[in-house]
Design a protein around this motif. Sequence first.
Motif, PDB file in Angstrom:
ATOM      1  N   MET A 115       0.877  -1.183   0.117  1.00 40.50           N
ATOM      2  CA  MET A 115      -0.038   0.066   0.021  1.00 40.50           C
ATOM      3  C   MET A 115       0.958   1.364  -0.156  1.00 40.50           C
ATOM      4  N   MET A 116       1.989   1.316   0.815  1.00 38.23           N
ATOM      5  CA  MET A 116       2.818   2.451   0.626  1.00 38.23           C
ATOM      6  C   MET A 116       3.328   2.777  -0.672  1.00 38.23           C
ATOM      7  N   GLN A 117       4.023   1.778  -1.493  1.00 42.70           N
ATOM      8  CA  GLN A 117       4.154   1.798  -2.696  1.00 42.70           C
ATOM      9  C   GLN A 117       3.045   2.265  -3.596  1.00 42.70           C
ATOM     10  N   ARG A 118       1.854   1.530  -3.702  1.00 39.73           N
ATOM     11  CA  ARG A 118       0.837   1.822  -4.529  1.00 39.73           C
ATOM     12  C   ARG A 118       0.079   3.224  -4.349  1.00 39.73           C
ATOM     13  N   ARG A 119       0.416   3.775  -3.229  1.00 43.32           N
ATOM     14  CA  ARG A 119      -0.279   5.238  -2.727  1.00 43.32           C
ATOM     15  C   ARG A 119       0.610   6.207  -3.175  1.00 43.32           C
ATOM     16  N   GLY A 120       2.001   5.913  -3.499  1.00 41.05           N
ATOM     17  CA  GLY A 120       2.982   6.933  -3.871  1.00 41.05           C
ATOM     18  C   GLY A 120       3.798   7.701  -2.589  1.00 41.05           C
ATOM     19  N   MET A 121       3.965   6.686  -1.717  1.00 39.00           N
ATOM     20  CA  MET A 121       4.673   7.238  -0.298  1.00 39.00           C
ATOM     21  C   MET A 121       6.206   6.437  -0.366  1.00 39.00           C
ATOM     22  N   THR A 122       6.845   5.955  -1.314  1.00 37.36           N
ATOM     23  CA  THR A 122       7.834   5.242  -1.402  1.00 37.36           C
ATOM     24  C   THR A 122       9.164   6.151  -2.377  1.00 37.36           C
ATOM     25  N   SER A 123       8.678   7.160  -2.804  1.00 34.93           N
ATOM     26  CA  SER A 123       9.407   7.757  -3.761  1.00 34.93           C
ATOM     27  C   SER A 123       9.287   9.340  -3.697  1.00 34.93           C
ATOM     28  N   PRO A 124      10.205  10.229  -3.899  1.00 35.63           N
ATOM     29  CA  PRO A 124      11.649   9.798  -3.928  1.00 35.63           C
ATOM     30  C   PRO A 124      12.248   9.289  -2.784  1.00 35.63           C
TER      31      PRO A 124
END
Length: 205
Positions: A115-124
């Motif tokens: 979920m953290m990746q899918r919701r855009g919270m692992t980049s940058p």
Amino acid sequence: MTWVGDGFKRPPNKHLCCSPLICPIAVQGMSGCRSHGANRSPPPCPFLHFLPAAGRASSRGIMAQRGPHPTLLLVLLATCLALASGETRYEKFLRQHVDYPRTAAPDTRTYCNQMMQRRGMTSPVCKFTNTFVHASAASITTICGPGGAPAGGNLRDSTASFALTTCRLQGGSQRPPCNYNGGTSTQRIRIACDGGLPVHYDRAI
């Protein structure tokens, strides 16, 4: 924009996405974009600047031949939505904190990493901690009205308890790849409201 599980519904007369011609992988199937004027196109997805020119030119051909990989599509869609111009504070709150019904996962560690990746919270960089509320946007919004009590400034405490999953980054570095562990609880929450809408998750209480 209302997030429902891992998908979303766009409200009438308000669209947010990248152009399907410019961002063919992430927005395939999306039916419209925020209006940018009669003679203007919606903004391109920022992550495409990091793709080789050949990759950008051939992406539509690849999609037509093989179709998108589901995980890649979700990741790119989340990134596109996170970085596209025009995301309001309310839309950001929904993206980062609302997951209803709760996305299925075998355990909280898998849930958080997905979920953290899918919701855009692992980049940058990897976000240190984030809480997902497993309730509808409408029920959370009531905290800004009769379902909440003042907690100072624009903060309000919910009168009801909500099912939560809190994801915490493991290790001291915020540099990707990100690795999360998670925990579940049922608690009241404190949020900030603006114009009758939730715009910031403060903490569980």
